[in-house]
Design a protein around this motif. Structure first.
Motif, short mmCIF file in Angstrom:
data_model
loop_
_atom_site.label_atom_id
_atom_site.label_comp_id
_atom_site.label_asym_id
_atom_site.label_seq_id
_atom_site.Cartn_x
_atom_site.Cartn_y
_atom_site.Cartn_z
N SER A 17 -51.36 1.65 28.23
CA SER A 17 -51.66 2.22 27.24
C SER A 17 -50.57 2.86 26.39
O SER A 17 -49.85 3.60 27.09
N VAL A 18 -50.35 2.39 25.10
CA VAL A 18 -49.07 2.90 24.36
C VAL A 18 -49.65 3.65 23.30
O VAL A 18 -50.80 2.99 22.62
N GLN A 19 -49.05 4.31 22.25
CA GLN A 19 -49.47 4.64 21.20
C GLN A 19 -48.44 4.05 20.08
O GLN A 19 -47.51 4.05 20.31
N ASP A 20 -49.43 3.58 19.10
CA ASP A 20 -48.69 2.88 17.91
C ASP A 20 -48.18 4.24 16.98
O ASP A 20 -48.48 5.37 17.16
N HIS A 21 -47.72 3.72 16.00
CA HIS A 21 -47.02 4.89 15.06
C HIS A 21 -48.01 5.33 14.43
O HIS A 21 -47.81 6.77 13.64
N GLY A 23 -50.68 6.79 15.88
CA GLY A 23 -51.28 7.64 16.99
C GLY A 23 -52.42 7.06 17.84
O GLY A 23 -52.96 7.62 18.55
N ASN A 24 -52.69 5.78 17.57
CA ASN A 24 -53.72 5.08 18.11
C ASN A 24 -53.35 4.36 19.60
O ASN A 24 -52.37 3.94 19.71
N TRP A 25 -54.12 4.57 20.56
CA TRP A 25 -53.88 3.99 21.74
C TRP A 25 -54.14 2.68 21.97
O TRP A 25 -55.18 2.13 21.55
N ILE A 26 -53.28 1.78 22.41
CA ILE A 26 -53.52 0.28 22.50
C ILE A 26 -53.21 0.04 23.88
O ILE A 26 -52.24 0.26 24.75
N ASP A 27 -54.14 -0.78 24.51
CA ASP A 27 -54.14 -1.26 25.81
C ASP A 27 -53.27 -2.50 25.89
O ASP A 27 -53.41 -3.65 25.12
#
Length: 111
Positions: A17-21, A23-27
């Motif tokens: 999981s990473v955060q986009d610019h 602040g949303n978490w993307i799997d």
């Protein structure tokens, strides 16, 4: 096992999981390791087509053979030339402690 049959460059990925610019978490998935292996079909299914979120998809069982690798885990997926395989289970190949056979489903989305 004939090592010459391990003629495909296969990449194993782990879920992440990473955060986009914003602040949303993307799997997603991240490459973990790449090895030489083989991919073989496992029998035939009467109807390998499934519906995934309204899109036609395909699940096709495959057997992937690689040399023993301590990094291999059950939650991984495999990629090979744009194709994706979900790892279901794995164990040593018959009569060998040097190779692992991995049973997986090839999962593809059409469309």
């Amino acid at each position: 096992m004939n090592p010459a049959k391990l003629n495909k460059r296969i990449t194993f990925q782990v879920p992440t999981s990473v955060q986009d610019h914003e602040g949303n978490w993307i799997d997603g998935y991240e490459d973990n390791f790449t090895v030489w292996g083989s991919i073989d079909g496992v029998g035939s299914m009467k109807n390998p087509e499934v519906t995934v979120a309204g899109a036609a998809g395909v699940k096709s069982p495959k057997k992937i053979t690689i040399r023993v690798n301590e990094k291999l885990k059950h939650n991984m997926r495999v990629t090979y030339k744009g194709r994706f395989f979900d790892v279901l289970d794995f164990d040593f190949a018959k009569n060998s402690r040097s190779y692992i056979e991995i049973i997986c489903n090839e999962v593809g989305i059409d469309g």
